[in-house]
Design a protein around this motif. Structure first.
Motif, PDB file in Angstrom:
ATOM      1  N   LYS A   1       0.814  -1.207   0.000  1.00 18.55           N
ATOM      2  CA  LYS A   1       0.000   0.000   0.000  1.00 18.55           C
ATOM      3  C   LYS A   1       0.854   1.266   0.000  1.00 18.55           C
ATOM      4  CE  LYS A   1      -3.832  -2.115   2.598  1.00 18.55           C
ATOM      5  NZ  LYS A   1      -4.896  -1.957   1.592  1.00 18.55           N
ATOM      6  N   ASN A   2       1.963   1.246   0.739  1.00 20.28           N
ATOM      7  CA  ASN A   2       2.742   2.462   0.953  1.00 20.28           C
ATOM      8  C   ASN A   2       3.846   2.702  -0.072  1.00 20.28           C
ATOM      9  OD1 ASN A   2       1.174   2.871   3.235  1.00 20.28           O
ATOM     10  ND2 ASN A   2       2.653   1.893   4.612  1.00 20.28           N
ATOM     11  N   ALA A   3       4.272   1.645  -0.761  1.00 25.39           N
ATOM     12  CA  ALA A   3       5.306   1.786  -1.809  1.00 25.39           C
ATOM     13  C   ALA A   3       4.919   0.909  -2.992  1.00 25.39           C
ATOM     14  CB  ALA A   3       6.679   1.402  -1.262  1.00 25.39           C
ATOM     15  N   ASN A   4       3.727   1.130  -3.492  1.00 20.41           N
ATOM     16  CA  ASN A   4       3.165   0.285  -4.542  1.00 20.41           C
ATOM     17  C   ASN A   4       4.002   0.294  -5.816  1.00 20.41           C
ATOM     18  OD1 ASN A   4       1.043  -1.417  -5.597  1.00 20.41           O
ATOM     19  ND2 ASN A   4       0.386   0.334  -6.806  1.00 20.41           N
ATOM     20  N   HIS A   5       4.719   1.401  -6.059  1.00 16.42           N
ATOM     21  CA  HIS A   5       5.522   1.508  -7.283  1.00 16.42           C
ATOM     22  C   HIS A   5       6.675   0.521  -7.314  1.00 16.42           C
ATOM     23  CE1 HIS A   5       7.641   3.851  -4.316  1.00 16.42           C
ATOM     24  NE2 HIS A   5       8.652   4.105  -5.120  1.00 16.42           N
ATOM     25  N   LEU A   6       7.121   0.071  -6.143  1.00 13.76           N
ATOM     26  CA  LEU A   6       8.259  -0.853  -6.066  1.00 13.76           C
ATOM     27  C   LEU A   6       7.833  -2.283  -5.760  1.00 13.76           C
ATOM     28  CD1 LEU A   6      10.892   1.261  -4.080  1.00 13.76           C
ATOM     29  CD2 LEU A   6      10.800   0.835  -6.548  1.00 13.76           C
ATOM     30  N   PHE A   7       6.565  -2.487  -5.497  1.00 12.94           N
ATOM     31  CA  PHE A   7       6.072  -3.778  -5.038  1.00 12.94           C
ATOM     32  C   PHE A   7       5.427  -4.547  -6.192  1.00 12.94           C
ATOM     33  CE2 PHE A   7       3.231  -6.801  -3.092  1.00 12.94           C
ATOM     34  CZ  PHE A   7       3.801  -7.137  -1.881  1.00 12.94           C
ATOM     35  N   LYS A   8       5.710  -5.833  -6.252  1.00 17.01           N
ATOM     36  CA  LYS A   8       5.104  -6.685  -7.273  1.00 17.01           C
ATOM     37  C   LYS A   8       4.600  -7.964  -6.617  1.00 17.01           C
ATOM     38  CE  LYS A   8       6.277  -9.592 -11.257  1.00 17.01           C
ATOM     39  NZ  LYS A   8       7.390 -10.179 -12.047  1.00 17.01           N
ATOM     40  N   ARG A   9       3.387  -8.360  -6.970  1.00 12.66           N
ATOM     41  CA  ARG A   9       2.877  -9.665  -6.519  1.00 12.66           C
ATOM     42  C   ARG A   9       3.496 -10.751  -7.394  1.00 12.66           C
ATOM     43  NH1 ARG A   9      -3.416  -9.188  -4.575  1.00 12.66           N
ATOM     44  NH2 ARG A   9      -3.145  -7.336  -3.275  1.00 12.66           N
ATOM     45  N   GLN A  10       4.226 -11.640  -6.771  1.00 11.18           N
ATOM     46  CA  GLN A  10       4.975 -12.653  -7.499  1.00 11.18           C
ATOM     47  C   GLN A  10       4.442 -14.046  -7.185  1.00 11.18           C
ATOM     48  OE1 GLN A  10       7.834 -12.495  -9.776  1.00 11.18           O
ATOM     49  NE2 GLN A  10       7.025 -14.571  -9.954  1.00 11.18           N
TER      50      GLN A  10
ATOM     51  N   PHE B   1      10.323   1.931 -11.879  1.00 10.52           N
ATOM     52  CA  PHE B   1      10.639   2.019 -10.451  1.00 10.52           C
ATOM     53  C   PHE B   1      10.801   3.449  -9.945  1.00 10.52           C
ATOM     54  CE2 PHE B   1      14.817   0.715 -12.425  1.00 10.52           C
ATOM     55  CZ  PHE B   1      15.489   1.922 -12.270  1.00 10.52           C
ATOM     56  N   TYR B   2      10.626   4.451 -10.821  1.00  9.71           N
ATOM     57  CA  TYR B   2      10.667   5.846 -10.372  1.00  9.71           C
ATOM     58  C   TYR B   2       9.314   6.292  -9.810  1.00  9.71           C
ATOM     59  CZ  TYR B   2      15.175   6.312 -12.726  1.00  9.71           C
ATOM     60  OH  TYR B   2      16.485   6.155 -13.112  1.00  9.71           O
ATOM     61  N   GLY B   3       8.265   5.528 -10.081  1.00  9.85           N
ATOM     62  CA  GLY B   3       6.960   5.863  -9.533  1.00  9.85           C
ATOM     63  C   GLY B   3       6.522   7.264  -9.918  1.00  9.85           C
ATOM     64  N   SER B   4       6.175   8.061  -8.915  1.00  8.54           N
ATOM     65  CA  SER B   4       5.669   9.407  -9.169  1.00  8.54           C
ATOM     66  C   SER B   4       6.712  10.346  -9.762  1.00  8.54           C
ATOM     67  CB  SER B   4       5.117  10.013  -7.872  1.00  8.54           C
ATOM     68  OG  SER B   4       6.133  10.099  -6.887  1.00  8.54           O
ATOM     69  N   ASP B   5       7.980   9.962  -9.715  1.00  8.65           N
ATOM     70  CA  ASP B   5       9.047  10.768 -10.329  1.00  8.65           C
ATOM     71  C   ASP B   5       9.199  10.495 -11.824  1.00  8.65           C
ATOM     72  OD1 ASP B   5       9.785  12.137  -8.046  1.00  8.65           O
ATOM     73  OD2 ASP B   5      11.319  10.684  -7.466  1.00  8.65           O
ATOM     74  N   ALA B   6       8.537   9.469 -12.344  1.00  8.06           N
ATOM     75  CA  ALA B   6       8.756   9.044 -13.729  1.00  8.06           C
ATOM     76  C   ALA B   6       8.452  10.154 -14.733  1.00  8.06           C
ATOM     77  CB  ALA B   6       7.929   7.804 -14.032  1.00  8.06           C
ATOM     78  N   LYS B   7       7.349  10.883 -14.527  1.00 10.20           N
ATOM     79  CA  LYS B   7       6.979  11.938 -15.475  1.00 10.20           C
ATOM     80  C   LYS B   7       8.026  13.041 -15.526  1.00 10.20           C
ATOM     81  CE  LYS B   7       1.965  11.275 -15.425  1.00 10.20           C
ATOM     82  NZ  LYS B   7       0.635  11.888 -15.105  1.00 10.20           N
TER      83      LYS B   7
END
Length: 524
Positions: A89-98, A423-429
């Motif tokens: 929930k808190n770092a969804n940009h780096l988390f993957k369900r594997q 993996f940049y999440g909100s920084d990607a743009k």
């Protein structure tokens, strides 16, 4: 502002900090985030780079620990499963369900682990990632097409979490900074100061880039240096010793994705050395590990042992039809786990607790040792709670259970991110806008990978990267994916850094020499 100059100015203008944290790995950065979000003034010092040590060398899993469940350590499993759900929930940009597959080569095996994983699912409660399944032989081979079919009678699938450890460390540093903490890498704590009563009241830090020494006053000093914790404990004048830090080395081999055909990861619950073996898709490669070897003396660049390399290769070929050879290994990295044991026999590291311990020294120094990435947030909360009690700080409750980490985005936003920018999440743009603004920034660093010059520039301007290693090992992870490719582009990266950091040609040549020596250790 996550900028070295700004951080240094803030450091020098602060008369006293509530809390100083020594160590910029998972524990230290988590503590900084927890403490500063409660309203305490915080400074953190990392002698090398964020996540340089153990915290960038994990198996890349956020998990409850199937093996801990088998050992009956239900408390640790419940804690870890809860923290796994919170991190999603808190770092969804780096988390993957594997999805993982445990292959069964004995008729009873899949039922044994099927039952155990049903409990695993149940323990995760509302934060479950999905249920486990007992599957047939044909479905197991469909999941991993190069799984050895001889004797296979199905298996069990289950879901767990995967992440990027070094990127999470960086994002925690950025989160702490955005809440007002002073966060500095390449700053070494070389002394601990005490008052007339022998109580710790600050640290002396050395800027390793220019040898400037600064005295920093603090109400509380927290030692979060992992396998190097004994150095800081001795610096503070440790007297009694009821716990011992026992470094255990684990290594991972990185292979081309073809060695694990498909998106499902392989999990072998018990190898001949008693450890779990994973083969996991990661950054379009496959990470295979890990070993468990007791180490007497910790180092920042632990070397993989020949027997460890051979053990993983031999174990992998037991389960995979395409058996990896030494020449197939793109990179090999070793990490040290800061295990904690009571006085006595330390030989069997597999039986030593993976839980964390908090040590209160006579001098007032607080030390956190043990633990693992999955439970970093809970560990950090525990440490700050004990600092509040021991040093009579304002009793403010932790806020990190529901606090977003820098870069966090929704699953829908994450799905729109492609290529190496995910993996940049909100920084990607913002990164993409920078790269699009100048054609020279769009040039690839290496023809076999999508990483660009623009990402190096971004790492310097916005991610506090200071060296070739900072960029290639922990900002874009290429050293952990392909060591030879890093050697090939090291001079190009040095050229960019020298310009961005306004460094001399001599600095650049030193950087190239140091990095090539380091990167060579990631080759077999």
């Amino acid at each position: 502002m996550f900028d070295r100059t700004y951080q240094l100015e803030k450091l020098k203008s602060t008369e006293q900090f509530d809390i100083v944290v020594v160590g910029g790995g998972a524990s230290g950065l988590g503590i900084a985030v927890d403490a500063v979000s409660r309203g305490f003034s915080v400074a953190l010092f990392e002698s090398h780079d964020f996540g340089k040590g153990t915290s960038s060398r994990s198996t890349k899993l956020v998990h409850g620990g199937v093996r801990y469940l088998a050992q009956g350590n239900i408390k640790l499993v419940i804690e870890a499963l809860r923290e796994r759900g919170l991190l999603e929930k808190n770092a969804n940009h780096l988390f993957k369900r594997q999805t993982f597959l445990i292959p069964s080569y004995n008729w009873w095996f899949k039922y044994y682990y099927g039952f155990g994983l049903t409990i695993y699912d149940w323990l995760s409660a509302r934060l479950s990632l999905g249920g486990s399944r007992i599957i047939s032989t044909s479905k197991a081979i469909k999941r991993i097409t190069n799984l050895k079919p001889q004797g296979l009678n199905g298996g069990v699938t289950y879901l767990d979490g995967q992440f990027d450890d070094a990127r999470l460390a960086l994002n925690l540093a950025q989160t702490a900074s955005s809440h007002g903490a002073v966060i500095l890498n390449h700053y070494k704590v070389n002394d601990i100061s005490k008052d007339e009563n022998g109580h710790v009241n600050g640290v002396s830090v050395l800027d390793t880039e220019n040898d400037e020494e600064i005295s920093v006053s603090a109400k509380v000093v927290i030692n979060a240096t992992g396998v190097f914790a004994n150095k800081i404990l001795k610096m503070a004048g440790r007297k009694k010793r009821s716990l011992k830090i026992v470094p255990s080395q684990g290594i991972h081999l990185v292979l081309d994705k073809s060695f694990l055909d498909g998106e499902t990861a392989l999990m072998v619950p018990k190898t001949s050395d008693g450890r779990v073996l994973f083969a996991i898709p990661w950054h379009n490669k496959v990470v295979v590990g890990t070993t468990d070897t007791p180490i007497k003396k910790p180092s920042y660049e632990p070397k993989p042992l020949e027997e460890e390399i051979e053990f993983i290769l031999d174990t992998a070929k037991t389960y995979l039809t395409k058996a990896p050879k030494r020449e197939d290994v793109k990179s090999v990295f070793a990490g040290l786990r800061p295990l904690v044991a009571p006085e006595g026999d330390k030989s069997n590291t597999k039986e030593i607790s993976r839980g964390h311990k908090i040590i209160h020294s006579e001098s007032g120094l607080i030390t956190i040792v043990g633990g693992k990435w999955t439970t970093y947030r809970e560990m950090s909360e525990d440490v700050v709670n004990e600092a509040i009690e021991a040093h009579v700080l304002p009793n403010i409750k932790s806020k990190t259970r529901t606090m977003s980490i820098h870069g966090n985005i929704s699953s829908a936003e994450k799905a729109k991110l492609n290529g190496v920018h995910w993996f940049y999440g909100s920084d990607a743009k913002s990164l993409e806008a920078l790269i699009e603004s100048d054609p020279s920034l769009q040039e690839l660093l290496h023809p076999n990978y999508e990483f660009t010059i623009g990402q190096v520039v971004w790492a310097v301007k916005h991610e506090m990267a200071r060296t070739i290693e900072d960029v290639l090992a922990r900002r874009i992870r290429l050293l952990f994916l392909d060591a030879q490719a890093c050697l090939d582009i090291s001079e190009k990266v040095a050229d960019i850094l020298a310009i961005e950091l306004e460094q001399s040609d001599q600095w650049k040549q030193n950087q190239i020499k140091e990095f090539k020596a380091l990167a060579s250790g990631y080759l077999i």
